[in-house]
Design a protein around this motif. Structure first.
Motif, short mmCIF file in Angstrom:
data_model
loop_
_atom_site.label_atom_id
_atom_site.label_comp_id
_atom_site.label_asym_id
_atom_site.label_seq_id
_atom_site.Cartn_x
_atom_site.Cartn_y
_atom_site.Cartn_z
N GLU A 121 47.41 84.76 -20.46
CA GLU A 121 47.40 83.80 -21.58
C GLU A 121 47.72 82.37 -21.18
N PRO A 145 46.63 78.74 -20.89
CA PRO A 145 45.52 77.91 -21.36
C PRO A 145 44.88 77.09 -20.22
N ASP A 169 37.68 72.86 -29.36
CA ASP A 169 38.40 74.13 -29.19
C ASP A 169 37.44 75.29 -29.40
N LYS A 198 36.25 75.66 -24.44
CA LYS A 198 37.49 74.99 -24.85
C LYS A 198 37.75 73.85 -23.87
N LEU A 243 46.83 71.01 -26.63
CA LEU A 243 47.46 72.16 -27.29
C LEU A 243 46.62 72.61 -28.48
N GLY A 244 46.01 71.63 -29.18
CA GLY A 244 45.11 71.96 -30.28
C GLY A 244 43.91 72.76 -29.79
N ALA A 252 43.93 74.68 -27.04
CA ALA A 252 44.43 76.00 -26.63
C ALA A 252 44.68 76.90 -27.83
N HIS A 253 45.22 76.33 -28.91
CA HIS A 253 45.57 77.15 -30.09
C HIS A 253 44.45 77.21 -31.12
N ASN A 270 43.37 75.01 -33.08
CA ASN A 270 43.62 74.30 -34.34
C ASN A 270 43.50 72.78 -34.14
#
Ligand code: AMP
Ligand code: GLY
Length: 424
Positions: free
Chosen positions: A90, A92, A205, A270, A314-315, A317-318, A320
């Motif tokens: 996991e 990213p 993403d 991504k 981070l957006g 990776a998640h 969002n």
């Protein structure tokens, strides 16, 4: 968190500069980096395509995110390697899967993808050594100039614009007979588009995307866009002619269908998408996709982003990204690249670089440089330094960038003094 950035050029120095400003970034490592990236983190001597060595480093240094600069690790499947890793699960990776990187890794794939997804591009046909006679007939039936593109990665040299049919036939034979190695096993023959080029970048993403500042790259080595193709001699951002009407077309006709196409075809993506566009009579067409940011465009684009880049990552990776705000500074940026004597052909290395500390009002990004044992910096690549300046308007930014380009000194230094002039 600890972040590992892969790559070693001017683009990666710009990434290191921006990532290191983020409050989310505890420690930044760059593999392998250059003397410029070293000012913003710790260089580690691992190749960007040595995935097992990267995995080991990630484990030992609690790396929580990998940001990939260049295309090669992406096309070779670094995203997939870490997606399948049981050693560091996991983790990213900012960059597309190998399937997504085919948008850059195979021009034939990219062409088919655009046709399948109704994305405007130049008309083309793909040939191999087996059907070279058909390719010759195809050339006889089409107008010149005409564009030949080696299918695979060819270090930026795989595109040749041929002025005559004879030149095209000779070039085609050479490509299909190994001029660019396996990259030329297939050759895309493409209609020549007469227009004005610009580069558009998005960070996605996989579902949502953020439109980054536009840029224009100057690819030819000589002033007034003459001479051989290079990796890029300079860049400006934003592109003055990219008004709201054009950008609306770019988003609805190109960006959105590309992301929708990737989703529909279940291609995991991504990371950054680079759209190399030709604007013909006000209509945008795709001449190339890249699966990463441009170089030197990054050096002009990233300093114009006010938002925290790591928060955007981070957006990604998640998944969002739509919740993360992207704020762009209302300045113009200009980047001028200083190159070594001989570039883009065989060039000199090992020349002392002087006056790096004498520049003012600009950012100096290292591209092809190396540190000597005594701490001096010497040239170590064709593109040596990228100087970026920003100001309230393009003309001021260019003036400052050119002033500083003149200050930095090394034997054989060359730079284009007309970056941005064509659009002012
Ligand atoms: P690339 O290596 O794909 O970046 O292509 C190098 C350059 O070739 C581009 O920046 C364009 O200037 C030019 N080029 C590529 N495709 C075309 C085309 N279909 N028509 C005109 N110029 C092209
Ligand atoms: N500057 C062109 C590229 O990065 O491909």
């Amino acid at each position: 968190m600890n972040i590992l950035l892969l790559g070693s050029g001017g683009r990666e120095h710009a990434f290191a500069y921006k990532i290191s400003q983020s409050p989310h970034c505890q420690q930044l490592f760059i593999a392998p980096g250059n003397p410029g990236t070293e000012k913003h983190g710790k260089n580690v001597s691992i190749s960007a395509i040595d995935f097992p060595a990267i995995e080991k480093f990630v484990l030992e240094n609690n790396i929580e995110m990998i940001v990939v600069g260049p295309e090669e690790p992406l096309v070779k499947g670094i995203f997939d390697f870490f997606e399948q890793s049981t050693v560091v699960p996991e983790l990213p990776v900012i960059g597309p899967s190998a399937a997504g990187a085919q948008l850059e890794g195979s021009k034939d794939f990219a062409k088919d993808f655009m046709i399948r997804n109704n994305i405007p591009t130049a008309g083309s046909s793909t040939f191999t050594a087996e059907n070279i006679q058909e390719a010759f007939s195809f050339l006889d039936e089409h107008a010149t100039p005409i564009v030949l593109k080696a299918d695979g990665l060819a270090a930026g040299k795989g595109v040749v614009i041929c002025q005559t049919r004879e030149e095209a036939k000779n070039e085609l034979s050479e490509m299909l007979h190994g001029k660019f190695g396996a990259a030329g096993n297939k050759v895309v023959i493409e209609e020549f588009l007469d227009g004005i080029e610009m580069s558009v970048f998005v960070l996605t993403d996989g579902t949502h995307y953020k439109l980054l500042p536009t840029a224009k790259d100057y690819k030819r080595v000589g002033e007034k866009d003459t001479g051989l193709n290079t990796g890029g001699m300079g860049a400006i951002s934003p592109v003055p002619f990219a008004d709201a009407v054009l950008m609306k077309k770019v988003e609805t006709q190109i960006i959105q269908p590309t992301i929708a196409g990737l989703q529909k075809e279940q291609i995991v993506y991504k990371g950054f998408i680079y759209f190399g566009l030709m604007i013909v009579k006000g209509e945008p067409l795709v001449i190339e996709y890249n699966c990463r940011m441009g170089d030197p465009e990054t050096e002009a684009v990233l300093p114009r982003i006010k938002s925290d880049l790591v928060e955007l990552f981070l957006g990604v990776a998640h998944a969002n990204l739509q919740e993360v705000h992207l704020e762009i500074l209302p300045y113009s940026a200009a980047t001028v690249v200083l190159t070594a004597k001989g570039y883009p052909q065989e060039y000199e290395k090992g020349k002392l670089i002087e006056n790096l500390g004498q520049t003012t009002e600009c950012l100096v990004f290292h591209a092809g440089t190396r540190k000597r044992a005594n701490g001096d910096i010497e040239t170590n690549g064709g593109r040596v330094i990228a100087v970026t300046a920003f100001a309230g308007n393009l003309s001021k930014a260019l003036k400052i960038a050119n002033r500083n380009a003149a200050i930095i000194a090394f034997e054989g230094k060359y730079y284009r003094k007309d970056i941005g002039m064509d659009v002012m």
